[in-house]
Scaffold this motif. Structure first.
Motif, mmCIF file in Angstrom:
data_model
loop_
_atom_site.group_PDB
_atom_site.id
_atom_site.type_symbol
_atom_site.label_atom_id
_atom_site.label_comp_id
_atom_site.label_asym_id
_atom_site.label_seq_id
_atom_site.Cartn_x
_atom_site.Cartn_y
_atom_site.Cartn_z
ATOM 1 N N GLY A 150 -17.217 48.948 31.061
ATOM 2 C CA GLY A 150 -17.507 47.557 31.360
ATOM 3 C C GLY A 150 -18.030 47.384 32.773
ATOM 4 O O GLY A 150 -18.983 46.624 33.013
ATOM 5 N N ALA A 151 -17.425 48.107 33.719
ATOM 6 C CA ALA A 151 -17.865 48.023 35.114
ATOM 7 C C ALA A 151 -19.309 48.499 35.266
ATOM 8 O O ALA A 151 -20.126 47.854 35.937
ATOM 9 N N ILE A 152 -19.628 49.619 34.647
ATOM 10 C CA ILE A 152 -20.971 50.185 34.791
ATOM 11 C C ILE A 152 -22.027 49.275 34.157
ATOM 12 O O ILE A 152 -23.108 49.056 34.720
ATOM 13 N N VAL A 153 -21.720 48.703 32.988
ATOM 14 C CA VAL A 153 -22.683 47.812 32.329
ATOM 15 C C VAL A 153 -22.943 46.572 33.183
ATOM 16 O O VAL A 153 -24.096 46.172 33.408
ATOM 17 N N PHE A 154 -21.884 45.960 33.678
ATOM 18 C CA PHE A 154 -22.053 44.754 34.489
ATOM 19 C C PHE A 154 -22.722 45.069 35.821
ATOM 20 O O PHE A 154 -23.491 44.251 36.342
ATOM 21 N N MET A 155 -22.423 46.225 36.400
ATOM 22 C CA MET A 155 -23.082 46.621 37.645
ATOM 23 C C MET A 155 -24.588 46.737 37.440
ATOM 24 O O MET A 155 -25.386 46.312 38.290
ATOM 25 N N ILE B 286 -28.651 39.010 40.931
ATOM 26 C CA ILE B 286 -28.762 38.816 42.375
ATOM 27 C C ILE B 286 -30.199 38.511 42.766
ATOM 28 O O ILE B 286 -30.461 37.660 43.619
ATOM 29 N N ALA B 287 -31.159 39.198 42.132
ATOM 30 C CA ALA B 287 -32.567 38.953 42.446
ATOM 31 C C ALA B 287 -32.967 37.521 42.119
ATOM 32 O O ALA B 287 -33.772 36.914 42.816
ATOM 33 N N ARG B 288 -32.398 36.950 41.067
ATOM 34 C CA ARG B 288 -32.777 35.594 40.643
ATOM 35 C C ARG B 288 -31.958 34.510 41.342
ATOM 36 O O ARG B 288 -32.467 33.417 41.599
ATOM 37 N N HIS B 289 -30.684 34.794 41.621
ATOM 38 C CA HIS B 289 -29.793 33.732 42.090
ATOM 39 C C HIS B 289 -29.191 33.989 43.466
ATOM 40 O O HIS B 289 -28.565 33.080 44.024
ATOM 41 N N GLY B 290 -29.347 35.187 44.010
ATOM 42 C CA GLY B 290 -28.796 35.493 45.319
ATOM 43 C C GLY B 290 -27.375 36.038 45.233
ATOM 44 O O GLY B 290 -26.600 35.652 44.351
ATOM 45 N N PHE C 19 -18.511 35.755 40.008
ATOM 46 C CA PHE C 19 -17.672 36.869 39.581
ATOM 47 C C PHE C 19 -16.321 36.903 40.285
ATOM 48 O O PHE C 19 -15.357 37.435 39.737
ATOM 49 N N GLY C 20 -16.235 36.356 41.506
ATOM 50 C CA GLY C 20 -14.958 36.371 42.220
ATOM 51 C C GLY C 20 -13.845 35.661 41.463
ATOM 52 O O GLY C 20 -12.794 36.259 41.176
ATOM 53 N N PRO C 21 -14.012 34.385 41.103
ATOM 54 C CA PRO C 21 -12.974 33.701 40.329
ATOM 55 C C PRO C 21 -12.705 34.367 38.978
ATOM 56 O O PRO C 21 -11.558 34.400 38.503
ATOM 57 N N ALA C 22 -13.761 34.891 38.340
ATOM 58 C CA ALA C 22 -13.568 35.579 37.062
ATOM 59 C C ALA C 22 -12.709 36.823 37.247
ATOM 60 O O ALA C 22 -11.833 37.126 36.428
ATOM 61 N N ALA C 23 -12.931 37.548 38.356
ATOM 62 C CA ALA C 23 -12.125 38.731 38.637
ATOM 63 C C ALA C 23 -10.667 38.361 38.874
ATOM 64 O O ALA C 23 -9.745 39.101 38.484
ATOM 65 N N ALA C 24 -10.435 37.213 39.517
ATOM 66 C CA ALA C 24 -9.061 36.763 39.765
ATOM 67 C C ALA C 24 -8.311 36.543 38.461
ATOM 68 O O ALA C 24 -7.087 36.741 38.389
ATOM 69 N N LEU C 25 -9.017 36.134 37.404
ATOM 70 C CA LEU C 25 -8.387 35.895 36.101
ATOM 71 C C LEU C 25 -8.266 37.157 35.260
ATOM 72 O O LEU C 25 -7.590 37.147 34.220
ATOM 73 N N GLY C 26 -8.902 38.253 35.697
ATOM 74 C CA GLY C 26 -8.956 39.455 34.872
ATOM 75 C C GLY C 26 -7.602 40.074 34.603
ATOM 76 O O GLY C 26 -7.285 40.453 33.460
ATOM 77 N N LEU C 27 -6.751 40.187 35.639
ATOM 78 C CA LEU C 27 -5.457 40.847 35.449
ATOM 79 C C LEU C 27 -4.530 40.062 34.522
ATOM 80 O O LEU C 27 -3.903 40.659 33.638
ATOM 81 N N VAL D 45 -16.033 42.256 35.313
ATOM 82 C CA VAL D 45 -16.026 41.270 36.400
ATOM 83 C C VAL D 45 -15.692 41.919 37.739
ATOM 84 O O VAL D 45 -16.225 41.522 38.783
ATOM 85 N N ILE D 46 -14.830 42.943 37.730
ATOM 86 C CA ILE D 46 -14.543 43.672 38.966
ATOM 87 C C ILE D 46 -15.808 44.389 39.444
ATOM 88 O O ILE D 46 -16.158 44.358 40.634
ATOM 89 N N GLY D 47 -16.522 45.037 38.521
ATOM 90 C CA GLY D 47 -17.752 45.743 38.879
ATOM 91 C C GLY D 47 -18.854 44.810 39.320
ATOM 92 O O GLY D 47 -19.576 45.085 40.283
ATOM 93 N N GLY D 48 -19.011 43.670 38.616
ATOM 94 C CA GLY D 48 -20.035 42.707 38.996
ATOM 95 C C GLY D 48 -19.782 42.128 40.373
ATOM 96 O O GLY D 48 -20.708 41.997 41.195
#
Length: 393
Positions: free
Chosen positions: A59-64, A71-75, A83-91, A113-116
């Motif tokens: 999952g990490a590699i695919v999202f990476m 990032i190229a489109r949205h910065g 991805f930060g808030p999504a990662a907070a909910l992951g655990l 989400v951790i990888g992204g």
């Protein structure tokens, strides 16, 4: 915006992205003490656990890989904010998974989400480096190590006292509070977004893939020590369990400490020289560990190796994010994906080889990979910054 305000904004952005690194490390470190509970709660075998951990890596590699396009489109600032808030909910999602199929899906999403977040925060650190015209990548990774130490250190105590669900929720709350306080201060890099619909594509510049190989060869040793050093000390050098545990602890300790000093070293001597010396230190430490006659010699060698490994990956990431003619997100996506496979995928192959020939030859061979990084270190020249870059943004 005048130059003074730009610098003040960049300084706030520097601490904001450092907080993102800490949070990512904190969440990842908090997952480690959850693993034994995860195993027994779902009544799975070690083999099944290994497969689920592999799904986390997948999952990490695919999202990476996908994150460079985002990032190229949205910065990078926006992508970290997603991805930060999504990662907070992951655990909590993993901790609450009631069955193996749902746990497998949760692990893919958690790794994703951790990888992204990882790719986006590294790209944003490059933007801060450009704005400040100085390196911050090593210390940013130092904050990741500090977060991992904090998450892993207190996680077991909380789980034992209050249970794994309470622990997962507390981790999410702490991560959310830190992100809420910091994400608004992230800086936005200058972007050139193409008009119309733009399809996902990989960079065509071969140099970025060579830098990816440098990152891979720099991270394989970290995965090797993390997963197999303790077993090497116990099975081949006769160490007891308590002593064997010092192998990765000393390696990680020296690596974290040097990362907080690494930016000053790199600013003083340049990325290429720092990478060359770091690769030689790491290679010599890993070589001595492979030939070590006693457990404590091996532990000291792993600690010495950590001194060199500390700055290698941050320099490779800075070089990736500063490649001419390529967005920071695109370069970072390729190099982080290739690099992190050294931790997520390579250790399983190393374990298979080690079980057949022993781990001493494995660590000796890994030292050869670090020599390859030494020979390729000239590719890191774009990790350095010209003084005028401070005003160019």
């Amino acid at each position: 915006m005048d130059a003074t305000n730009m610098i003040e904004t960049a300084k706030r952005g520097r601490w904001a992205v450092a907080t993102a690194f800490f949070v990512n490390g904190f969440i990842t470190g908090s997952w480690a003490p959850q693993i034994p509970v995860f195993l027994t709660r779902l009544d799975m075998s070690e083999t099944m656990l290994g497969l689920l951990l592999l799904l986390f890596g997948a999952g990490a590699i695919v999202f990476m890989s996908w994150c460079g396009y985002l990032i190229a489109r949205h910065g990078s600032r926006n992508v970290v904010r997603w991805f930060g808030p999504a990662a907070a909910l992951g655990l909590p999602i993993v901790a609450l998974a009631p069955s193996l199929p749902l746990a497998a899906l949760a692990m893919i999403l958690f790794g994703g989400v951790i990888g992204g977040m990882d790719v986006a925060m590294n790209a944003n650190a490059v933007a801060v480096e450009r704005r400040l015209s100085r390196a911050i990548m090593s210390s940013s990774h130092g904050f990741w190590s500090l977060g991992g130490f904090a998450g892993g250190g207190i996680g077991g105590i909380i789980i034992q006292s209050y249970g794994h669900v309470v622990h997962a929720v507390l981790v999410a709350v702490v991560a959310a509070i830190l992100l809420a306080a910091s994400l608004r201060h992230l800086i936005a890099e200058e972007r050139h977004i193409a008009t119309g619909h733009r399809k996902f594509s990989l960079p065509k510049n071969p140099v970025i893939y060579l830098i990816g190989i440098m990152a891979l060869f720099s991270m394989v040793p970290e995965g090797s020590v993390l997963d197999w050093a303790a077993l090497y000390l116990k099975q081949e050098l006769g160490a007891d369990i308590a002593t064997a545990g010092f192998a990765f602890a000393c390696f990680a300790g020296t690596m974290a400490a040097v990362r907080f000093m690494g930016d000053a070293v790199r600013n003083r001597f340049g990325a290429v020289t720092t990478l060359r010396v770091s690769a030689l230190i790491a290679a010599s430490g890993m070589l001595v560990a492979g030939f070590a006659p006693t457990p404590w010699v091996a532990i000291a060698a792993f600690a010495f190796c950590g001194l060199g490994i500390a700055n290698m990956v941050p320099i490779a990431f800075s070089a990736a994010g500063n490649q001419p003619g390529m967005s920071a997100g695109a370069g970072m996506s390729v190099v982080t994906t290739m690099g992190y496979s050294g931790i997520l995928v390579a250790p399983s192959a190393i374990g298979f080889i080690g079980q057949h020939v022993g781990f001493s030859p494995v660590f000796i061979s890994v030292s050869a990979l670090l020599i390859v990084v030494f020979l390729m270190s000239g590719l890191a020249r774009h990790a350095d910054f010209a003084p005028k870059a401070q005003l160019a943004e």
